[in-house]
Design a protein around this motif. Structure first.
Motif, PDB file in Angstrom:
ATOM      1  N   MET A  54     -82.111  12.873 100.128  1.00 29.94           N
ATOM      2  CA  MET A  54     -82.122  12.878  98.658  1.00 29.94           C
ATOM      3  C   MET A  54     -81.198  11.784  98.120  1.00 29.94           C
ATOM      4  SD  MET A  54     -84.323  15.227  97.876  1.00 29.94           S
ATOM      5  CE  MET A  54     -84.116  15.193  96.133  1.00 29.94           C
ATOM      6  N   LYS A  55     -81.639  11.146  97.005  1.00 32.03           N
ATOM      7  CA  LYS A  55     -80.867  10.054  96.399  1.00 32.03           C
ATOM      8  C   LYS A  55     -80.598  10.364  94.931  1.00 32.03           C
ATOM      9  CE  LYS A  55     -83.622   6.715  98.906  1.00 32.03           C
ATOM     10  NZ  LYS A  55     -85.009   6.963  98.713  1.00 32.03           N
ATOM     11  N   VAL A  56     -79.633   9.656  94.352  1.00 33.15           N
ATOM     12  CA  VAL A  56     -79.335   9.760  92.922  1.00 33.15           C
ATOM     13  C   VAL A  56     -80.594   9.383  92.140  1.00 33.15           C
ATOM     14  CG1 VAL A  56     -77.990   8.763  91.024  1.00 33.15           C
ATOM     15  CG2 VAL A  56     -76.874   9.306  93.191  1.00 33.15           C
ATOM     16  N   GLY A  57     -80.904  10.162  91.096  1.00 29.90           N
ATOM     17  CA  GLY A  57     -82.070   9.888  90.259  1.00 29.90           C
ATOM     18  C   GLY A  57     -83.289  10.714  90.632  1.00 29.90           C
ATOM     19  N   GLU A  58     -83.298  11.322  91.828  1.00 32.27           N
ATOM     20  CA  GLU A  58     -84.439  12.152  92.223  1.00 32.27           C
ATOM     21  C   GLU A  58     -84.306  13.540  91.611  1.00 32.27           C
ATOM     22  OE1 GLU A  58     -86.355  11.022  96.292  1.00 32.27           O
ATOM     23  OE2 GLU A  58     -84.232  11.438  96.631  1.00 32.27           O
ATOM     24  N   LYS A  59     -85.460  14.192  91.434  1.00 32.68           N
ATOM     25  CA  LYS A  59     -85.470  15.559  90.901  1.00 32.68           C
ATOM     26  C   LYS A  59     -85.529  16.540  92.063  1.00 32.68           C
ATOM     27  CE  LYS A  59     -87.444  15.682  86.268  1.00 32.68           C
ATOM     28  NZ  LYS A  59     -86.259  16.141  85.636  1.00 32.68           N
ATOM     29  N   VAL A  60     -84.752  17.635  91.920  1.00 27.39           N
ATOM     30  CA  VAL A  60     -84.787  18.699  92.928  1.00 27.39           C
ATOM     31  C   VAL A  60     -85.186  20.004  92.249  1.00 27.39           C
ATOM     32  CG1 VAL A  60     -83.081  17.691  94.477  1.00 27.39           C
ATOM     33  CG2 VAL A  60     -82.316  19.162  92.642  1.00 27.39           C
ATOM     34  N   LYS A  61     -85.774  20.887  93.042  1.00 23.84           N
ATOM     35  CA  LYS A  61     -86.141  22.222  92.587  1.00 23.84           C
ATOM     36  C   LYS A  61     -85.031  23.150  93.076  1.00 23.84           C
ATOM     37  CE  LYS A  61     -90.302  25.005  93.063  1.00 23.84           C
ATOM     38  NZ  LYS A  61     -91.605  24.994  93.701  1.00 23.84           N
ATOM     39  N   VAL A  62     -84.440  23.927  92.144  1.00 21.74           N
ATOM     40  CA  VAL A  62     -83.310  24.790  92.476  1.00 21.74           C
ATOM     41  C   VAL A  62     -83.674  26.240  92.147  1.00 21.74           C
ATOM     42  CG1 VAL A  62     -80.868  25.254  92.030  1.00 21.74           C
ATOM     43  CG2 VAL A  62     -81.721  22.919  91.896  1.00 21.74           C
ATOM     44  N   SER A  63     -83.356  27.158  93.058  1.00 18.80           N
ATOM     45  CA  SER A  63     -83.569  28.584  92.817  1.00 18.80           C
ATOM     46  C   SER A  63     -82.486  29.091  91.872  1.00 18.80           C
ATOM     47  CB  SER A  63     -83.509  29.355  94.136  1.00 18.80           C
ATOM     48  OG  SER A  63     -83.379  30.740  93.879  1.00 18.80           O
ATOM     49  N   THR A  64     -82.884  29.736  90.768  1.00 17.21           N
ATOM     50  CA  THR A  64     -81.901  30.259  89.818  1.00 17.21           C
ATOM     51  C   THR A  64     -81.264  31.540  90.343  1.00 17.21           C
ATOM     52  OG1 THR A  64     -83.641  31.430  88.609  1.00 17.21           O
ATOM     53  CG2 THR A  64     -83.010  29.249  87.796  1.00 17.21           C
ATOM     54  N   GLU A  65     -81.880  32.157  91.332  1.00 18.90           N
ATOM     55  CA  GLU A  65     -81.336  33.389  91.900  1.00 18.90           C
ATOM     56  C   GLU A  65     -80.260  33.102  92.943  1.00 18.90           C
ATOM     57  OE1 GLU A  65     -83.511  36.856  94.210  1.00 18.90           O
ATOM     58  OE2 GLU A  65     -84.356  36.569  92.214  1.00 18.90           O
ATOM     59  N   THR A  66     -80.567  32.189  93.877  1.00 17.90           N
ATOM     60  CA  THR A  66     -79.645  31.915  94.982  1.00 17.90           C
ATOM     61  C   THR A  66     -78.769  30.679  94.737  1.00 17.90           C
ATOM     62  OG1 THR A  66     -81.232  30.546  96.164  1.00 17.90           O
ATOM     63  CG2 THR A  66     -81.237  32.924  96.653  1.00 17.90           C
ATOM     64  N   ARG A  67     -79.124  29.866  93.733  1.00 14.40           N
ATOM     65  CA  ARG A  67     -78.429  28.614  93.414  1.00 14.40           C
ATOM     66  C   ARG A  67     -78.541  27.607  94.561  1.00 14.40           C
ATOM     67  NH1 ARG A  67     -75.115  30.018  89.013  1.00 14.40           N
ATOM     68  NH2 ARG A  67     -73.699  28.283  89.188  1.00 14.40           N
ATOM     69  N   ASP A  68     -79.631  27.655  95.317  1.00 10.29           N
ATOM     70  CA  ASP A  68     -79.848  26.781  96.461  1.00 10.29           C
ATOM     71  C   ASP A  68     -80.984  25.801  96.205  1.00 10.29           C
ATOM     72  OD1 ASP A  68     -77.852  27.978  98.028  1.00 10.29           O
ATOM     73  OD2 ASP A  68     -79.251  29.479  98.819  1.00 10.29           O
TER      74      ASP A  68
END
Length: 191
Positions: free
Chosen positions: A172-186
């Motif tokens: 992963m690099k700066v500027g990329e979008k990630v999908k984050v779980s709102t339950e586990t914060r992972d």
């Protein structure tokens, strides 16, 4: 007129009103007495939807509760300031404000325009529910170097646009979008 619920009818995940406040049933346990003439009791583990306080209380099976005047409406996050966090109700197009206590740590996942569900009790906002996953931009992370994966660690720390820090894969690099779980914060994947 709101319908009445008997204590014995209240099941897990149901909402009911007790002492003029909405409650969410986290668990219900019915105990039937062995003695004749004794009353059936219902032990409820419940959360106050206004204060988030959790406690257990025992009721007689026939005690009655009102159904709370609760609705869930789609809303979008606008901004936060000293007065609280402001949201736009997508049905009435009015601006609703939640206090810091009502929002909790949800700000870690909210960017301007983010869609979520807002809870209203008697017409007033009392809380929110985030989607299961949110997409956020990586604003700070170390560049991957050759041979990193040989050390056994396949993740590195990354700071997201809301200030939330999570561990992401080495690629992963700066500027990329990630999908984050709102339950586990992972990290849950690339967006």
């Amino acid at each position: 007129m709101a319908s009445l619920l008997e204590a014995i009818e209240i099941k897990r995940k149901m909402l009911f009103e007790f002492e003029n406040a909405p409650y969410y049933c986290m668990d219900a346990d019915v105990s039937s007495p062995s003695a004749r003439g004794a009353q059936t009791l219902v032990r409820l583990k419940m959360r106050n939807m206004l204060t988030n306080a959790v406690f257990e209380k025992t009721f007689k099976a026939g005690e009655k509760f009102k159904e709370p005047d609760m609705v869930t409406v789609p809303a979008s996050y606008l901004y936060s300031d000293g007065d609280g966090s402001h949201f736009l109700d997508q049905e009435s197009f009015e601006t609703l404000t939640l206090t810091e206590g009502m929002v909790g740590n949800a700000l870690d996942f909210l960017v301007e325009g983010a869609m979520l569900q807002l809870h209203k009790y008697n017409g007033n906002p009392i809380g929110l529910t985030l989607p299961q996953f949110v997409e956020l931009d990586v604003v700070e992370t170390e560049p991957a170097t050759r041979g990193d994966s040989s050390s056994g660690s396949s993740a590195k720390p990354a700071k997201l646009e809301t200030g939330l820090e999570i561990r992401v894969p080495l690629f992963m690099k700066v500027g990329e979008k990630v999908k984050v779980s709102t339950e586990t914060r992972d990290f849950a994947g690339r967006a």
